[in-house]
Design an enzyme around this catalytic site. Structure first.
Site, short mmCIF file in Angstrom:
data_model
loop_
_atom_site.label_atom_id
_atom_site.label_comp_id
_atom_site.label_asym_id
_atom_site.label_seq_id
_atom_site.Cartn_x
_atom_site.Cartn_y
_atom_site.Cartn_z
N THR A 179 -48.78 -3.95 -46.91
CA THR A 179 -47.84 -4.91 -47.59
C THR A 179 -46.88 -3.79 -48.18
OG1 THR A 179 -49.52 -4.34 -49.51
CG2 THR A 179 -49.46 -6.80 -48.78
N LYS A 192 -49.26 5.27 -49.78
CA LYS A 192 -50.19 4.41 -49.53
C LYS A 192 -51.60 5.28 -49.64
CE LYS A 192 -48.94 3.82 -45.02
NZ LYS A 192 -48.94 2.32 -44.75
N ARG A 193 -52.85 4.30 -49.68
CA ARG A 193 -54.09 5.13 -49.94
C ARG A 193 -54.29 6.22 -48.81
NH1 ARG A 193 -57.95 3.60 -54.12
NH2 ARG A 193 -59.19 5.11 -52.89
N HIS A 206 -59.97 -9.14 -45.67
CA HIS A 206 -58.90 -8.05 -45.58
C HIS A 206 -59.30 -6.85 -44.64
CE1 HIS A 206 -56.59 -9.99 -48.98
NE2 HIS A 206 -57.78 -10.50 -49.34
N LYS A 242 -42.23 -4.03 -48.52
CA LYS A 242 -41.72 -3.68 -49.77
C LYS A 242 -40.55 -2.68 -49.20
CE LYS A 242 -46.05 -4.02 -52.46
NZ LYS A 242 -47.14 -3.21 -52.75
N LYS A 299 -55.02 5.44 -41.61
CA LYS A 299 -53.43 5.44 -41.79
C LYS A 299 -52.71 6.69 -41.21
CE LYS A 299 -54.52 2.68 -46.11
NZ LYS A 299 -53.93 1.59 -45.91
C1 NBG Z 1 -56.31 -4.19 -47.62
C2 NBG Z 1 -56.09 -3.79 -46.00
C3 NBG Z 1 -54.30 -4.19 -45.99
C4 NBG Z 1 -54.13 -5.14 -46.51
C5 NBG Z 1 -54.56 -5.53 -47.86
C6 NBG Z 1 -54.26 -7.07 -48.50
C7 NBG Z 1 -58.54 -4.05 -48.30
C8 NBG Z 1 -60.21 -4.18 -48.08
N1 NBG Z 1 -57.93 -4.30 -47.36
O1 NBG Z 1 -53.90 -3.76 -44.76
O2 NBG Z 1 -56.33 -2.69 -45.56
O3 NBG Z 1 -52.54 -5.25 -46.71
O4 NBG Z 1 -56.02 -5.44 -47.85
O5 NBG Z 1 -54.39 -7.85 -47.67
O6 NBG Z 1 -58.45 -3.08 -49.07
#
Ligand code: NBG
Length: 842
Positions: A683, A574-575, A382, A687, A580
């Site tokens: 993701t 988002k975080r 991820h 949404k 980002k």
């Molecule tokens: C996160 C990514 C996102 C991705 C999500 C789900 C982690 C390690 N990775 O871009 O930063 O959408 O995983 O796949 O949290």
């Protein structure tokens, strides 16, 4: 608030009451549900209706809904455990499951929404208020944990037998409060009012061992045996939460492990009178499942984190082995009945643990055990961010898991022998592939362990998978290219449209019927012809306007700010992370502010409400400083009589699933502005688009595919692409030069640096300004001009209402591919080789 239906049956004879009761049990009708809610108040919560709190009503309804889920679960178990079954079960191993609240989603999936609303209203309660009472389980950080929850929903909805295995953290992700513009963290006590969804199985427990030493011996059969003599052990107890599919009888379980002390373990301490010593032991054991670790913080030294990972993996694999044997199957065929998906490297220790169980405990030969392990496991990566790739110091690993370290070494020895056999003389290659990082301090590389131990490795968006093959796992890809594949992420349309955007859902259903909820990809395309239909456009705009109105009220409540619902709702939730680039968004805001000030408000500008939300890791100072910058800039803009007429900025505190459900449906513009190559998928981007927001974004993660689907004319693209980011760096990128050459940029950065947003304090934002001007690791300045100009086009496009509405409709109509049902079908076909159960419609 006296309930109309209270205990009708009491007036009847005992027998009649019993029959009524039985009927209520399986009732899908409002009166049956209402009766059961009253029963639950009485028998589960010991409350009279007029003494019941809102939480009591929520609990009483939740128990009624859970009961209906359990009918589905029992039916699913019956199918999976039938003697002749050959069902393969998916075990989704994940350190995080960010499920969000269960009640509303359960009602949608079970098709009980209307009945429950009627039931609650007959009892004098508004269903929405009751639903809102639920405190969400924040058992995840962000996208990765939420993805796991979407996948659980799709697995059940597609009738795939599955178990989600994870940890029942007592404290989930912290609650965020904003004090004086700064983030503060408050512990998340999600269990304080009880959790009606979980079922404790005190009989489903496993011992998990830690530390100690190992001993080799040769058995009577001449075979080498290794015994692990652990120093301590804890017990994992299973807590199950049902996950019902959408309108199907299939209901799977999310099985989360809670750590407890093994009671008999420290009896000695009691005997010698060390009562408190024994109690301490208990407390220490229980800390394993105490708290979820926030990501974006160095984990390497976190012994407890490794203990958590092993704890969860060991309980889960022991559970699978037990269920497998219970089904009357042989361990030699384990991989034919289980597909274990490793959600990132957090559960990667499963590779070594499965080997240990098969070889040490069940006495299989190494080669056979290895074959089973590889065929069973698959790994999803991820992230490409080097700082997020997990590795554990060998010394820490060996102290906590001495037997596993030996197994890792043995896996590595055999693997590197193979590498050297195929690539003789290539020592550097072997070093790079090794499971042990030997450059300086020695580490176990968890991504390498997961890769070697799996038959399939996937990235989460096309670009991400390509980069994975070219960068972090390049050598592995060259070594075994066929193991690599892409599965682009998806999100569940049940929670993210049907539940969170009921107005849009009913509009869509009125026009194309309701099959889209389960067949989004296919059905949503039928909206395309409506994109230019004036009547439909009008209805579409009304839905968006109502959602914006609702969000405006929420913002007023949570952030004490009035916003203009006619304005463009421009949202980045988002975080918080430098990659980002929330600070790029802020630079745009300051630029708008400056333009307005320069022209005394005369600049023609589309009114905007810019909405931020997201948590920063508690130890990530730069991310926290960016929050402070957002709130500081918001203060200035919102207070200024000239600018606040056309521009408002709000930071919505404590962004989580519940807040997301309010925000996505109300967005006009979705900010997906990460540095190209850094966001694995995203993701939230999906949404937003599903709810009719248009994206402004870079060619990063799944944005690339979203743009392909919706068409370039319905997507606002800006910025360097991944290759250009690399080239720009290679050509000696100088952020300072960009700053010097762009007047608006310089003006914006200087305002920050000069203390304009910090009461003259020039030091406050200094680290942020310096990092942008000196290094600019995330190419904020490089993309500034392109972003600001692109935002100008957004503003102009929004002014053309009918054109904007068409874009919005087409976004929804064309992103059905990003339903997690499509992702899960791909996992089933390409990785797990599983086929659905035959299920009846629920
Ligand atoms: C996160 C990514 C996102 C991705 C999500 C789900 C982690 C390690 N990775 O871009 O930063 O959408 O995983 O796949 O949290």
């Amino acid at each position: 608030m006296t309930p109309k239906v209270a205990h009708e049956s009491e007036s009847k004879g005992t027998h009649g009451a019993q029959i009524d009761h039985e009927r209520a049990r399986s009732s899908r009708e409002a009166d049956g549900i209402a009766r059961e809610v009253i029963d639950n108040l009485r028998y589960l919560l010991a409350k009279l209706p007029h003494h019941a709190t809102r939480n009591d009503w929520y609990m009483a309804l939740a128990y009624a809904v859970r009961k209906r889920m359990l009918d589905g679960y029992i039916a699913t178990v019956e199918q999976v455990s039938a003697p002749d079954t050959s069902t393969k079960i998916v075990a989704y191993l994940s350190a995080e499951f960010l499920t969000g609240p269960h009640l509303g989603n359960g009602l949608v999936n079970l098709g009980l929404w209307d009945a429950a609303r009627e039931a609650m209203s007959s009892l004098g309660h508004d269903l929405a208020n009751v639903i809102d009472q639920e405190e969400e389980p924040g058992l995840g950080n962000g996208g990765l944990g939420r993805l796991a929850a979407c996948y659980m929903d799709s697995l059940s909805s597609l009738n795939v037998a599955a178990v989600g295995y994870g940890i029942r953290y007592e404290f989930g992700i912290f609650d965020q409060v904003i004090r004086d513009g700064w983030q503060d963290e408050v512990t998340d006590k999600w269990l304080r009012f009880g959790n009606p969804w979980e079922i404790v199985h005190s009989d489903v427990t496993y011992d998990v061992q830690f530390g100690g030493t190992t001993r080799q011996s040769v058995g009577a059969d001449g075979r080498l045996r290794v015994d692990w003599l652990p120093a301590k052990a804890v017990k994992g107890v299973a807590y199950d939460t049902p996950v019902p599919g959408y309108r199907t009888s299939t209901t799977n379980m999310l099985r989360l492990w809670k750590a407890e002390a093994i009671e008999s373990f420290n009896f000695d301490a009691f005997n010698v009178g060390d009562y408190y010593g024994a109690v301490e032991e208990k407390v220490l054991s229980e800390t394993i499942s105490k708290v979820l670790y926030p990501n974006d913080e160095p984990a390497a030294g976190r012994r407890l984190r490794l203990a958590q990972q092993y704890f969860m993996v060991s309980c889960s694999l022991q559970d699978m082995v037990r269920l497998h044997l219970m089904r009357g199957k042989r361990l030699e065929e384990f991989h034919e009945y289980w597909a274990v998906q490793l959600n990132d490297t957090h559960p990667a220790i499963a590779v070594a643990e499965l080997m240990r169980l098969l070889v040490d405990e069940h006495l299989l030969e190494w080669e056979q055990a290895w074959d089973i392990t590889q065929q069973t496991c698959a790994y999803t990566n991820h992230t490409l961010l080097p700082e997020a790739l997990e590795k554990w110091p060998v010394s820490l690993f060996g102290t906590l898991l001495p037997r596993h370290l030996e197994i890792v070494y043995e896996i590595n020895r055999r693997f590197l022998d193979e590498v050297r056999r195929l690539h003789p003389g290539e020592d550097q290659l072997a070093r790079r592939l090794s499971l042990i990082d030997e450059d300086g301090d020695r580490y176990v590389r968890m991504a390498h362990l997961a890769t070697v131990g799996s038959h399939a490795i996937n990235g989460v968006a096309a670009l991400h998978t390509d980069l994975l093959k070219q960068t972090v796992l390049r050598d592995f890809h060259q070594f075994a290219p066929r193991k690599f594949l892409n599965v682009t992420n998806g999100v569940t349309p049940r929670r993210w449209i049907a539940l969170s955007n009921p107005a849009l859902s009913s509009l869509i259903t009125r026009h194309i019927g309701d099959r889209w909820v389960a067949a989004t990809e296919h059905e949503f395309h039928r909206l395309e012809p409506l994109a230019v239909d004036p009547g439909f456009q009008h209805e579409w705009r009304e839905v968006k306007a109502a959602n914006k109105q609702a969000l405006a009220e929420f913002i007023k409540d949570r952030a004490a700010l009035e916003v203009d619902v006619q304005s463009l709702f421009d949202v980045q939730v988002k975080r918080l992370h430098e990659y980002k680039r929330q600070h790029l968004n802020v630079l745009h805001l300051i630029t708008l502010y400056n333009r307005l000030k320069r022209t005394r408000g005369a600049a023609t500008m589309t009114p905007r409400t810019v909405i931020f939300g997201g948590k920063a890791a508690p130890g990530y100072r730069m991310a926290k400083l960016i929050i402070k910058l957002i709130t500081a800039v918001a203060d200035v803009i919102n207070r200024d009589a000239v600018t606040s007429r056309v521009l408002k900025v709000v930071f919505v505190p404590d962004f989580n699933v519940k807040v997301g459900q309010r925000i996505y449906p109300a967005a006009d513009l979705s900010e997906q502005i990460s540095t190209a190559g850094k966001e694995a998928s995203g993701t939230g981007n999906m949404k937003f688009a599903m709810n009719g927001a248009v994206t402004i974004g870079t060619l990063d993660g799944a944005n690339v595919e979203i743009r392909e689907e919706v068409g370039p004319q319905n997507f606002f693209l800006f910025g360097l692409n991944e290759a250009e980011v690399g080239q720009t760096r290679a050509q000696g990128y100088s952020p300072r030069r960009v700053y010097e050459q762009d007047d608006e940029l310089r003006e914006a950065i200087d305002l920050i640096g000069d203390g304009f947003f910090s009461d003259g304090d020039r030091d406050l934002f200094r680290p942020l300004v310096d990092s942008m001007l000196d290094r600019d690791d995330y190419m904020v300045l490089a993309d500034y001009r392109s972003y600001v100009d692109c935002q100008q086009q957004v503003g102009e496009a929004y002014a053309n209402r009918s054109q904007w509405t068409a874009m919005s409709i087409l976004n929804t109509a064309r992103v059905g591919r990003f339903s997690s049902d499509r992702s899960i079908r791909e996992y089933c076909r390409d990785i797990w080789q599983v086929t659905p159960l035959i299920a009846s419609r629920g």
